[in-house]
Design a protein around this motif. Structure first.
Motif, PDB file in Angstrom:
ATOM      1  N   TYR A   2       0.785  -1.007   0.105  1.00  0.00           N
ATOM      2  CA  TYR A   2       0.090  -0.121  -0.399  1.00  0.00           C
ATOM      3  C   TYR A   2       0.973   1.326   0.247  1.00  0.00           C
ATOM      4  O   TYR A   2       0.222   2.215  -0.956  1.00  0.00           O
ATOM      5  N   LYS A   3       1.961   1.708   0.528  1.00  0.00           N
ATOM      6  CA  LYS A   3       2.362   2.177   0.895  1.00  0.00           C
ATOM      7  C   LYS A   3       3.881   2.762  -0.382  1.00  0.00           C
ATOM      8  O   LYS A   3       3.396   3.439  -0.603  1.00  0.00           O
ATOM      9  N   VAL A   5       1.977   1.845  -3.469  1.00  0.00           N
ATOM     10  CA  VAL A   5       1.048   2.262  -5.166  1.00  0.00           C
ATOM     11  C   VAL A   5       1.112   3.906  -3.713  1.00  0.00           C
ATOM     12  O   VAL A   5       1.154   5.042  -5.181  1.00  0.00           O
ATOM     13  N   ARG A   6       0.996   3.857  -3.283  1.00  0.00           N
ATOM     14  CA  ARG A   6       0.796   5.498  -2.448  1.00  0.00           C
ATOM     15  C   ARG A   6       1.941   6.396  -2.243  1.00  0.00           C
ATOM     16  O   ARG A   6       1.637   7.522  -3.787  1.00  0.00           O
TER      17      ARG A   6
END
Length: 70
Positions: A2-3, A5-6
């Motif tokens: 998630y990090k 992609v963010r």
């Protein structure tokens, strides 16, 4: 995951914002060049239309139109 992609999304969005800011000055200069070109074209057109030969031709056209109408 998630990090990552963010972080990638932030780079894409911030990069696009920087690209938009970089092109902001280009728009003004393009308008200025367009205005300069339009003024130059107007000056050339004015010189051509107010020239002796063009003026004589325009007067002849108007005179013929008035003579045929009478």
């Amino acid at each position: 995951m998630y990090k990552a992609v963010r972080a990638r999304l932030r780079v894409l969005v911030c990069g696009a914002a920087r690209a938009v800011r970089r092109d902001a000055g280009m728009v003004t200069s393009e308008y200025a060049m367009g205005i300069v070109a339009a003024v130059a074209f107007a000056v050339v057109l004015y010189k051509v239309v107010t020239g002796d030969q063009v003026s004589a031709e325009l007067q002849a056209i108007v005179q013929r139109a008035l003579d045929e109408g009478a």
